[in-house]
Motif scaffolding. Sequence first.
Motif, short mmCIF file in Angstrom:
data_model
loop_
_atom_site.label_atom_id
_atom_site.label_comp_id
_atom_site.label_asym_id
_atom_site.label_seq_id
_atom_site.Cartn_x
_atom_site.Cartn_y
_atom_site.Cartn_z
N ASP A 1 46.00 36.29 49.47
CA ASP A 1 46.77 37.03 50.47
C ASP A 1 47.71 38.06 49.84
N GLU A 2 47.65 38.20 48.51
CA GLU A 2 48.59 39.07 47.81
C GLU A 2 48.11 40.50 47.70
N THR A 3 46.88 40.75 48.06
CA THR A 3 46.35 42.12 47.98
C THR A 3 46.36 42.76 49.36
N LYS A 4 46.24 44.07 49.37
CA LYS A 4 46.23 44.81 50.62
C LYS A 4 44.98 44.46 51.43
N GLY A 5 45.18 44.08 52.68
CA GLY A 5 44.06 43.71 53.53
C GLY A 5 43.44 42.39 53.14
N HIS A 6 44.16 41.59 52.35
CA HIS A 6 43.65 40.28 51.89
C HIS A 6 42.29 40.42 51.19
N GLN A 7 42.16 41.48 50.39
CA GLN A 7 40.91 41.69 49.67
C GLN A 7 40.76 40.65 48.55
N ALA A 8 39.53 40.16 48.37
CA ALA A 8 39.24 39.22 47.29
C ALA A 8 39.25 39.95 45.95
N VAL A 9 39.55 39.21 44.89
CA VAL A 9 39.63 39.78 43.55
C VAL A 9 38.49 39.23 42.70
N PRO A 10 37.59 40.09 42.19
CA PRO A 10 36.57 39.62 41.26
C PRO A 10 37.22 39.18 39.94
N VAL A 11 36.88 37.99 39.47
CA VAL A 11 37.45 37.46 38.23
C VAL A 11 36.29 37.07 37.32
N VAL A 12 36.23 37.69 36.15
CA VAL A 12 35.25 37.28 35.13
C VAL A 12 35.89 36.12 34.36
N ARG A 13 35.42 34.93 34.64
CA ARG A 13 36.04 33.74 34.05
C ARG A 13 35.66 33.56 32.59
N GLY A 14 34.61 34.22 32.15
CA GLY A 14 34.22 34.11 30.75
C GLY A 14 32.79 34.57 30.51
N TRP A 15 32.30 34.29 29.31
CA TRP A 15 30.98 34.74 28.87
C TRP A 15 30.27 33.57 28.20
N LEU A 16 28.94 33.51 28.39
CA LEU A 16 28.12 32.51 27.73
C LEU A 16 26.92 33.19 27.07
N PRO A 17 26.48 32.72 25.91
CA PRO A 17 25.32 33.34 25.25
C PRO A 17 24.02 32.91 25.92
N GLY A 18 22.97 33.71 25.66
CA GLY A 18 21.65 33.36 26.17
C GLY A 18 21.36 33.97 27.53
N ASP A 19 20.30 33.47 28.15
CA ASP A 19 19.88 33.95 29.46
C ASP A 19 20.74 33.33 30.56
N PRO A 20 20.90 34.02 31.69
CA PRO A 20 21.70 33.47 32.78
C PRO A 20 21.14 32.14 33.28
#
Length: 314
Positions: free
Chosen positions: A109-128
């Motif tokens: 609720d802290e952004t304008k218009g209650h927009q969601a925030v994309p968060v890259v939580r981290g990285w992993l090696p290899g294929d998805p």
Amino acid sequence: MYRFLLTPRWWGINIFAVLAIPVCLLMGSWQLSRFDDRVDRHHQQQEQSQSAAHAKAEPLASLLPITEETAGRTAKVTGRFDTAHPLLIPDRTVKDKQGFYVLSLLRTDETKGHQAVPVVRGWLPGDPDPARVPAPPKGEVTVRGVLQASESHNDAGPEASGALPEGQLGFVSAAALVNVVPYEVTNAWLTEQHTEPPLKPVPPVAPEGTGLDLKAFQNLGYTAQWFVFAGFVVFMWFRFFRREAEMAKDAALGLLPEENTTQAAQEAQEDQAAQGPAGSRETPAGAGDPADEVTPAEAAEGAATRSRSPVGPA
């Protein structure tokens, strides 16, 4: 000798040179300042990246909308992760190793218009592989991460540029997420620097147009190009001036160029034609016919004849 500088033609040349040289120098200085800004911004981004893990976090709302000044700064925001839409970003390289990003959307609720925030939580090696990805924290959490500008198609890897399986995304952008989630998303994202194992933090990158990329060195090339133009204007002006001065000096010494000599000869011929045949003279008014004139030889012969004649009586 230098009176030719006051002719209309040279007025035009001088005005052009006086205007062109400052313009070239100004444009070259402007391009150089843009390159200097790129260098300063690059160093600033490097410093922010190195200190991102320990930098003081600022409220995300105060850093949005993202700009070149706010990109790369550490932000904090409180909300809940959307566990219904986990996403993976394939074909991403970290420390020369191929892998994928783990992306989660934070509802807040802290952004304008209650927009969601994309968060890259981290990285992993290899294929998805969703099975290898730890689930996001449940409940209300406070996320701290480095603010990043939205990516574009150019940031997507070669394998991520085509059609992707469900649950995968080519690049992190609000435009790419518009058809993936049923709510609005901020046109920026966060990359966490304190991650949950086995996730590894994704190093922040400089926003497009601020690093030492090809465009930055194009600015440096344009700088040299504008300065060369200024030097070329000076060179051509001096060359024209020297040529004109030499012609004026030759004219003062009577050493006319070939075209001037030919013109002078033509004018002399025209004058001669107007005066009549060479050697002709006008007969003074009242003078007799030239045929009646006595030549010196004839006058001498007549005098001798008169001396032999007898003198008559007085």
